[in-house]
Design a protein around this motif. Structure first.
Motif, PDB file in Angstrom:
ATOM      1  N   SER A  53       0.832  -1.213   0.000  1.00  0.00           N
ATOM      2  CA  SER A  53       0.000   0.000   0.000  1.00  0.00           C
ATOM      3  C   SER A  53       0.861   1.255   0.000  1.00  0.00           C
ATOM      4  N   GLU A  54       1.972   1.228   0.722  1.00  0.00           N
ATOM      5  CA  GLU A  54       2.881   2.369   0.726  1.00  0.00           C
ATOM      6  C   GLU A  54       3.536   2.549  -0.646  1.00  0.00           C
ATOM      7  N   GLU A  55       3.943   1.436  -1.252  1.00  0.00           N
ATOM      8  CA  GLU A  55       4.560   1.538  -2.582  1.00  0.00           C
ATOM      9  C   GLU A  55       3.558   2.042  -3.611  1.00  0.00           C
ATOM     10  N   LYS A  56       2.280   1.707  -3.444  1.00  0.00           N
ATOM     11  CA  LYS A  56       1.256   2.185  -4.379  1.00  0.00           C
ATOM     12  C   LYS A  56       1.164   3.714  -4.367  1.00  0.00           C
ATOM     13  N   LEU A  57       1.443   4.310  -3.201  1.00  0.00           N
ATOM     14  CA  LEU A  57       1.381   5.768  -3.104  1.00  0.00           C
ATOM     15  C   LEU A  57       2.420   6.450  -3.984  1.00  0.00           C
ATOM     16  N   THR A  58       3.503   5.725  -4.312  1.00  0.00           N
ATOM     17  CA  THR A  58       4.518   6.321  -5.199  1.00  0.00           C
ATOM     18  C   THR A  58       4.005   6.473  -6.615  1.00  0.00           C
ATOM     19  N   THR A  59       2.905   5.778  -6.945  1.00  0.00           N
ATOM     20  CA  THR A  59       2.352   5.862  -8.311  1.00  0.00           C
ATOM     21  C   THR A  59       1.187   6.832  -8.416  1.00  0.00           C
ATOM     22  N   ASN A  60       0.706   7.368  -7.269  1.00  0.00           N
ATOM     23  CA  ASN A  60      -0.404   8.330  -7.372  1.00  0.00           C
ATOM     24  C   ASN A  60      -0.167   9.571  -6.502  1.00  0.00           C
ATOM     25  N   LYS A  61      -0.117   9.399  -5.191  1.00  0.00           N
ATOM     26  CA  LYS A  61       0.024  10.560  -4.317  1.00  0.00           C
ATOM     27  C   LYS A  61       1.358  11.264  -4.520  1.00  0.00           C
TER      28      LYS A  61
END
Length: 449
Positions: A273-281
């Motif tokens: 979930s934290e790594e996913k933030l690198t692709t949007n937030k």
């Protein structure tokens, strides 16, 4: 013969088997207990050692992630020499140019991707925490295998001794029958059957020796010990252990929530979930670029030639020179705006992790249910085996008394001892399986060994 038989039954198995196993093949022996096995495995097992080293690798990865904000510092010397033609800023050329300059100094160069730096560092922290739980889970699996192998070693050890006793008694009976056949008190067919039984029991003894040596080598591998030293189990007087209260095996719904595997999977989900933030937030957070240096800059081999526009300036070879460049930059990936592939990929991985948690919970519930039934059934088996052992012991004692009175055939006494020893082995095996089930339930319920 009865006095010799009682001596065999009352002799210490521990001493007898050490002599038997060491004399047969000349191998060294070493004693070991269930407690020392678990302790040695925790310190020596290669799988556990690898897990500990893997933790060190992840700790190093976390330090690398945390260093995202640290800039590079550079220092050095640079020269430039140009002879021939050079283009001016307005597009015209100079000919017969001879440029020679020297730069020496120090500087700092930094490119901060703030979004990726923050979120990837947090993801690495979750991975490190997850690895701690993975280590605990794998360690429990190894220790459970050690406990099971130890009890299998013990069973093999005691079976070797049991068949050694039976072989000794069968040899004595065969010798008695040979004397009786010689004086016409027994049939030759009885002697042949007795001699065949002696060989059969010896074969069984050797088969169990092979099984014992296999389990000794297997336990040595798990403990990272010398496999050419036979391990002698010390727990020859085996008792049921009570790591789990049988009466508390009713409400098991939430018992596995503390399992290390679940904790590991949930932390890995947080990492994704934290790594996913690198692709949007992180997309909205700019990159920061900083470049600065301080140096001495001038001629390579002597004083510089000044421009006519710098009258009165002191002519020197090197002049203090400094620079500072700072920028904020938003990168706009067109692919993300059109397809959004990276975010979709991370969302899919996130869903996979969620399904893995459900699979792990289902497997844990299966482990708990199986371990519970093994304990309950093992408890019944232990009670029944103990009852059978006591009955066969009494029967054998009565046969021994009849032997003293001369009212029993030799084969009947041998059969009575076979049943007695087999029931004793059944009792010991039931206890060993029950104790293994206790360890398995402890692991299944999330308690570390």
């Amino acid at each position: 013969m009865i006095r010799h038989l009682k001596y065999l039954l009352k002799s210490k198995l521990f001493v007898a088997l050490i002599l038997l196993l060491s004399n047969n093949y000349g191998q060294e022996t070493s004693t070991i207990s269930i407690e020392s096995s678990l302790k040695i495995a925790g310190a020596n097992n290669l799988t556990i050692s690898k897990l500990n080293l893997n933790k060190t690798v992840l700790e190093a990865d976390l330090l690398i992630s945390k260093g995202w904000w640290i800039p590079e510092i550079f220092a050095g010397i640079q020269t430039r020499q140009l002879r021939g033609a050079a283009m001016n800023g307005n597009g015209s050329f100079f000919t017969e140019v001879n440029q020679q300059n020297l730069w020496n100094g120090v500087g700092i160069d930094a490119l901060w991707n703030i979004g990726e730096g923050i979120y990837k560092t947090k993801a690495s922290e979750f991975k490190l925490q997850a690895n701690t739980y993975k280590t605990n889970a794998e360690k429990n699996i190894v220790l459970l295998e050690v406990a099971d192998t130890y009890y299998q070693l013990l069973i093999g050890f005691l079976k070797v001794n049991a068949y050694h006793q039976l072989h000794t008694l069968a040899s004595n009976i065969s010798q008695q029958l040979a004397l009786q056949v010689g004086v016409g008190l027994a049939y030759e067919s009885e002697l042949l059957l007795a001699q065949s039984n002696v060989h059969h029991l010896k074969i069984q003894e050797l088969n169990h020796q092979k099984y014992y040596y296999k389990k000794s080598a297997q336990l040595s591998r798990l403990l990272n010990l010398n496999p050419f030293i036979n391990l002698i189990p010390m727990d020859t007087i085996l008792k049921p252990i009570e790591l789990v209260n049988i009466d508390s095996l009713e409400n098991l719904d939430s018992l596995g929530n503390n399992r290390a595997e679940i904790q590991q999977a949930e932390l890995l989900l947080k990492s994704v979930s934290e790594e996913k933030l690198t692709t949007n937030k992180a997309f909205f957070i700019p990159n920061v670029r900083l470049n600065s240096f301080a140096s001495l800059y001038g001629g390579l081999s002597g004083p510089v030639s000044l421009m006519p526009s710098s009258p009165g300036s002191e002519i020197k070879q090197l002049y203090p020179t400094s620079s500072l460049n700072f920028s904020l930059q938003w990168k706009i990936p067109i692919e993300k705006l059109i397809y959004n592939g990276p975010t979709k990929k991370m969302e899919a991985i996130e869903q996979i992790k969620e399904l893995e948690i459900k699979e792990i919970k289902a497997a844990i519930n299966q482990d708990i249910a199986t371990a519970k039934q093994n304990i309950l059934i093992g408890n019944q088996q232990t009670k029944l085996a103990n009852k059978a052992y006591l009955q066969s012991k009494e029967a054998f004692n009565q046969c021994a008394k009849r032997q003293e009175l001369g009212t029993i055939r030799p084969f009947e006494l041998l059969k009575a001892q076979e049943i007695f020893i087999q029931s004793k082995l059944d009792y010991i095996e039931a206890i060993a399986n029950y104790n293994t089930a206790q360890y398995a339930f402890q692991v299944a319920s999330g308690i570390n060994l």
